[in-house]
Design a protein around this motif. Structure first.
Motif, PDB file in Angstrom:
ATOM      1  N   ALA A 129     -29.989  28.233  33.660  1.00 31.52           N
ATOM      2  CA  ALA A 129     -30.079  26.993  33.078  1.00 31.52           C
ATOM      3  C   ALA A 129     -29.953  25.900  34.032  1.00 31.52           C
ATOM      4  CB  ALA A 129     -28.730  26.944  32.002  1.00 31.52           C
ATOM      5  N   LYS A 130     -29.308  26.079  35.138  1.00 35.46           N
ATOM      6  CA  LYS A 130     -28.977  25.081  36.350  1.00 35.46           C
ATOM      7  C   LYS A 130     -30.204  24.544  37.060  1.00 35.46           C
ATOM      8  CE  LYS A 130     -24.588  26.726  37.664  1.00 35.46           C
ATOM      9  NZ  LYS A 130     -23.804  27.704  38.408  1.00 35.46           N
ATOM     10  N   ILE A 131     -31.467  25.454  36.919  1.00 33.82           N
ATOM     11  CA  ILE A 131     -32.618  25.254  37.587  1.00 33.82           C
ATOM     12  C   ILE A 131     -33.457  24.003  37.006  1.00 33.82           C
ATOM     13  CG2 ILE A 131     -34.636  26.218  38.425  1.00 33.82           C
ATOM     14  CD1 ILE A 131     -33.414  28.992  38.141  1.00 33.82           C
ATOM     15  N   ASP A 132     -33.696  23.360  38.017  1.00 39.08           N
ATOM     16  CA  ASP A 132     -34.593  21.902  37.792  1.00 39.08           C
ATOM     17  C   ASP A 132     -36.053  22.460  37.162  1.00 39.08           C
ATOM     18  OD1 ASP A 132     -36.128  19.572  37.721  1.00 39.08           O
ATOM     19  OD2 ASP A 132     -36.060  19.464  39.910  1.00 39.08           O
ATOM     20  N   THR A 133     -36.445  22.082  35.871  1.00 37.50           N
ATOM     21  CA  THR A 133     -37.521  22.594  35.232  1.00 37.50           C
ATOM     22  C   THR A 133     -38.600  21.989  35.598  1.00 37.50           C
ATOM     23  OG1 THR A 133     -37.226  21.101  33.511  1.00 37.50           O
ATOM     24  CG2 THR A 133     -36.338  23.399  33.078  1.00 37.50           C
ATOM     25  N   LYS A 134     -38.439  20.841  36.705  1.00 40.37           N
ATOM     26  CA  LYS A 134     -39.809  20.067  36.929  1.00 40.37           C
ATOM     27  C   LYS A 134     -40.523  20.512  38.438  1.00 40.37           C
ATOM     28  CE  LYS A 134     -39.486  15.947  34.351  1.00 40.37           C
ATOM     29  NZ  LYS A 134     -38.458  16.031  33.507  1.00 40.37           N
ATOM     30  N   GLN A 135     -40.539  21.989  38.437  1.00 37.15           N
ATOM     31  CA  GLN A 135     -41.129  22.740  39.487  1.00 37.15           C
ATOM     32  C   GLN A 135     -42.323  23.643  39.261  1.00 37.15           C
ATOM     33  OE1 GLN A 135     -38.198  23.921  42.322  1.00 37.15           O
ATOM     34  NE2 GLN A 135     -36.831  24.010  40.661  1.00 37.15           N
ATOM     35  N   GLY A 194     -37.205  33.675  34.575  1.00 37.34           N
ATOM     36  CA  GLY A 194     -37.008  32.900  35.480  1.00 37.34           C
ATOM     37  C   GLY A 194     -38.191  31.904  35.543  1.00 37.34           C
ATOM     38  N   GLY A 195     -38.882  31.985  34.680  1.00 35.59           N
ATOM     39  CA  GLY A 195     -40.207  31.227  34.832  1.00 35.59           C
ATOM     40  C   GLY A 195     -41.534  31.685  35.619  1.00 35.59           C
ATOM     41  N   GLY A 196     -41.374  33.015  36.222  1.00 39.28           N
ATOM     42  CA  GLY A 196     -42.419  33.460  36.999  1.00 39.28           C
ATOM     43  C   GLY A 196     -43.434  34.221  35.831  1.00 39.28           C
ATOM     44  N   ILE A 197     -44.446  34.130  36.366  1.00 37.22           N
ATOM     45  CA  ILE A 197     -45.734  35.252  35.828  1.00 37.22           C
ATOM     46  C   ILE A 197     -46.489  35.808  36.869  1.00 37.22           C
ATOM     47  CG2 ILE A 197     -47.697  35.565  34.066  1.00 37.22           C
ATOM     48  CD1 ILE A 197     -46.839  33.040  32.902  1.00 37.22           C
ATOM     49  N   LEU A 198     -46.745  36.997  36.744  1.00 38.67           N
ATOM     50  CA  LEU A 198     -47.743  37.819  37.576  1.00 38.67           C
ATOM     51  C   LEU A 198     -48.872  38.264  36.915  1.00 38.67           C
ATOM     52  CD1 LEU A 198     -48.386  39.364  40.261  1.00 38.67           C
ATOM     53  CD2 LEU A 198     -47.114  41.169  39.301  1.00 38.67           C
ATOM     54  N   ALA A 199     -50.231  37.918  37.306  1.00 34.43           N
ATOM     55  CA  ALA A 199     -51.126  38.135  36.712  1.00 34.43           C
ATOM     56  C   ALA A 199     -52.379  38.737  37.425  1.00 34.43           C
ATOM     57  CB  ALA A 199     -52.067  36.989  36.100  1.00 34.43           C
ATOM     58  N   ALA A 216     -49.645  34.779  41.257  1.00 35.33           N
ATOM     59  CA  ALA A 216     -48.276  34.302  40.735  1.00 35.33           C
ATOM     60  C   ALA A 216     -48.166  33.063  40.560  1.00 35.33           C
ATOM     61  CB  ALA A 216     -47.117  35.099  41.669  1.00 35.33           C
ATOM     62  N   VAL A 217     -47.469  32.849  39.290  1.00 30.32           N
ATOM     63  CA  VAL A 217     -47.194  31.261  38.991  1.00 30.32           C
ATOM     64  C   VAL A 217     -45.755  31.148  38.875  1.00 30.32           C
ATOM     65  CG1 VAL A 217     -49.552  30.551  38.325  1.00 30.32           C
ATOM     66  CG2 VAL A 217     -47.847  31.447  36.645  1.00 30.32           C
ATOM     67  N   TRP A 218     -45.344  30.092  38.803  1.00 27.99           N
ATOM     68  CA  TRP A 218     -44.006  29.718  38.618  1.00 27.99           C
ATOM     69  C   TRP A 218     -43.587  28.418  38.034  1.00 27.99           C
ATOM     70  CZ3 TRP A 218     -40.110  26.949  41.770  1.00 27.99           C
ATOM     71  CH2 TRP A 218     -39.066  26.931  41.345  1.00 27.99           C
ATOM     72  N   SER A 219     -42.903  28.405  36.955  1.00 27.83           N
ATOM     73  CA  SER A 219     -42.557  27.061  36.589  1.00 27.83           C
ATOM     74  C   SER A 219     -41.148  27.354  35.368  1.00 27.83           C
ATOM     75  CB  SER A 219     -43.364  26.103  35.855  1.00 27.83           C
ATOM     76  OG  SER A 219     -42.924  24.898  35.319  1.00 27.83           O
ATOM     77  N   PRO A 220     -40.168  26.934  35.910  1.00 30.88           N
ATOM     78  CA  PRO A 220     -38.886  27.616  35.081  1.00 30.88           C
ATOM     79  C   PRO A 220     -38.745  27.180  33.559  1.00 30.88           C
ATOM     80  CG  PRO A 220     -38.140  26.286  37.026  1.00 30.88           C
ATOM     81  CD  PRO A 220     -39.594  25.914  36.915  1.00 30.88           C
ATOM     82  N   GLY A 221     -39.353  26.203  33.036  1.00 27.38           N
ATOM     83  CA  GLY A 221     -39.466  25.770  31.595  1.00 27.38           C
ATOM     84  C   GLY A 221     -40.199  26.945  30.965  1.00 27.38           C
ATOM     85  N   LEU A 222     -39.647  27.327  29.946  1.00 30.12           N
ATOM     86  CA  LEU A 222     -40.099  28.294  28.951  1.00 30.12           C
ATOM     87  C   LEU A 222     -40.694  27.911  27.650  1.00 30.12           C
ATOM     88  CD1 LEU A 222     -37.574  31.077  29.693  1.00 30.12           C
ATOM     89  CD2 LEU A 222     -39.341  30.622  30.907  1.00 30.12           C
ATOM     90  N   ASP A 223     -41.528  28.811  26.939  1.00 30.39           N
ATOM     91  CA  ASP A 223     -41.896  28.402  25.547  1.00 30.39           C
ATOM     92  C   ASP A 223     -41.010  29.113  24.540  1.00 30.39           C
ATOM     93  OD1 ASP A 223     -42.806  30.961  25.480  1.00 30.39           O
ATOM     94  OD2 ASP A 223     -45.021  30.464  25.833  1.00 30.39           O
ATOM     95  N   ASP A 224     -41.544  29.386  23.268  1.00 26.92           N
ATOM     96  CA  ASP A 224     -40.577  29.760  22.450  1.00 26.92           C
ATOM     97  C   ASP A 224     -40.493  31.372  22.580  1.00 26.92           C
ATOM     98  OD1 ASP A 224     -39.968  27.319  21.495  1.00 26.92           O
ATOM     99  OD2 ASP A 224     -41.277  27.525  19.797  1.00 26.92           O
ATOM    100  N   ASN A 225     -41.310  31.977  23.142  1.00 28.27           N
ATOM    101  CA  ASN A 225     -41.408  33.537  23.450  1.00 28.27           C
ATOM    102  C   ASN A 225     -40.573  33.872  24.891  1.00 28.27           C
ATOM    103  OD1 ASN A 225     -42.784  34.235  21.074  1.00 28.27           O
ATOM    104  ND2 ASN A 225     -44.756  33.231  21.889  1.00 28.27           N
ATOM    105  N   GLY A 226     -40.127  32.836  25.571  1.00 32.56           N
ATOM    106  CA  GLY A 226     -39.368  33.255  26.602  1.00 32.56           C
ATOM    107  C   GLY A 226     -40.427  33.309  27.987  1.00 32.56           C
TER     108      GLY A 226
END
Ligand code: DON
Length: 333
Positions: free
Chosen positions: A52-58, A282-287, A296-306
């Motif tokens: 929760a402490k992580i800055d989501t604007k990344q 943690g906001g990562g996705i491996l495709a 690999a993409v990463w942005s810590p803000g999540l949608d309703d499914n996590g």
């Protein structure tokens, strides 16, 4: 029929899919710029207080192409905890060690429920629907612990990733480990429930210890794309020393990623992105773009499914612009 240059990818005489790297670079850089202008970044996971402490604007993105080039944009070198993406590596290790026996203790069906649903596990009598929901991952960890003593609990996933990227100096975020130990009531409940149905052989605390540590492995997008490279190698290939067994396993893991990798959002993700992928809170996705690239993409803000809100958007744009959906190329450029 579309010619090779018209889709940005083409099949070379050696049967490998080659990529227009110039075009890919433009696309990746363009997406990094666009995503930075977003007005809605989603919400960081707050049930693990450290996250929760992580800055989501990344936002970061890295694409590793089959020929070994990495094309990156944004915060591609910032490390984050891979969380549920670790479940893909754990599954790969278990499948290699135990083969089809894995599926006697965990299913390969989408759950249609959140990843930490207790009712779903109870409904299925302790047999988790798939290895990517939390109880499924706990059962896979239990399999990896076979023949281990209590004081010899391994960081199997971290070591596997180290082998994959050829660098064993991989960190585990100890603050995230602590945070998840303190807040992991639901996971402990899931492990206990699985045990009550006879589907967990080790002590709940031992399984939790290993699970929480694999979730807290810290990687950058660049490292994560490299770690997942084995998943794009879905064809037997002498140059890359990919065996038929490796290729077949990659294909099967990709199938489970496509159907279960984004939990309740897997259908929407397949519709929008069309690639096998696995998310983490943690906001990562491996495709995976089979036989072509890992992303690999990463942005810590999540949608309703996590799942990462902007990570998903970035993958949607990448897949569309490169015509990478596994469901077929459609665009004439
Ligand atoms: O067990 C948990 O809840 C987390 N360590 C992992 C969950 C997760 O990453 C779900 N993914 N989107």
């Amino acid at each position: 029929m579309l010619g090779p240059k018209e889709t940005g990818n083409f099949m070379a005489a050696n049967g490998k899919t080659d990529i227009d790297h110039e075009r890919l670079k433009k696309v990746v850089e363009g997406i990094a710029v666009e995503i930075r202008k977003a007005t809605e970044w989603g919400k960081a996971a707050d049930y693990i207080p450290e996250l929760a402490k992580i800055d989501t604007k990344q936002f970061g993105i890295a694409v590793l192409t089959r020929d070994g080039q990495t094309i990156a944009g944004g915060d591609a070198d910032t490390q984050f905890s891979i969380q549920s993406i670790s479940k893909v590596f754990a599954l790969a290790i278990a499948l290699k060690a135990k083969g089809e026996k894995v599926w006697k203790r965990v299913g390969k069906e989408p759950s249609g429920d959140p990843y930490n649903s207790i009712i779903d596990l109870e409904r299925h009598k302790g047999f988790p629907r798939n290895p990517f929901i939390n109880p499924g991952a706990l059962v896979v960890v239990d399999m990896l612990l076979e023949d281990r003593e209590r004081d010899d609990l391994p960081d199997t996933v971290r070591d596997f990733i180290g082998d994959m990227i050829g660098d064993h100096a991989i960190g585990i975020d100890e603050d995230v480990v602590k945070s998840e130990h303190i807040s992991g009531f639901t996971n402990k409940a899931l492990a206990n429930l699985a045990k009550s149905f006879g589907n967990l052989n080790h002590e709940v605390d031992d399984v939790m210890h290993v699970y929480v540590r694999q979730c807290a492995v810290a990687l950058s997008c660049r490292q994560l794309a490299a770690a997942g490279r084995f998943l794009m190698l879905d064809r037997e290939d002498i140059d890359d020393k990919v065996s038929k067994a490796d290729a077949e396993r990659a294909r099967r893991i990709n199938a489970v990623m496509l159907t279960c990798g984004q939990y309740d959002g897997s259908g929407d993700f397949a519709y929008r992105v069309g690639l096998p992928a696995k998310s983490g809170v943690g906001g990562g996705i491996l495709a995976v773009v089979p036989n072509t690239a890992t992303v690999a993409v990463w942005s810590p803000g999540l949608d309703d499914n996590g799942n990462s809100l902007l990570g998903t958007l970035a993958l949607e744009r990448l897949s569309q612009r490169m015509d990478w959906s596994i469901f077929g190329a459609v665009r004439r450029v």
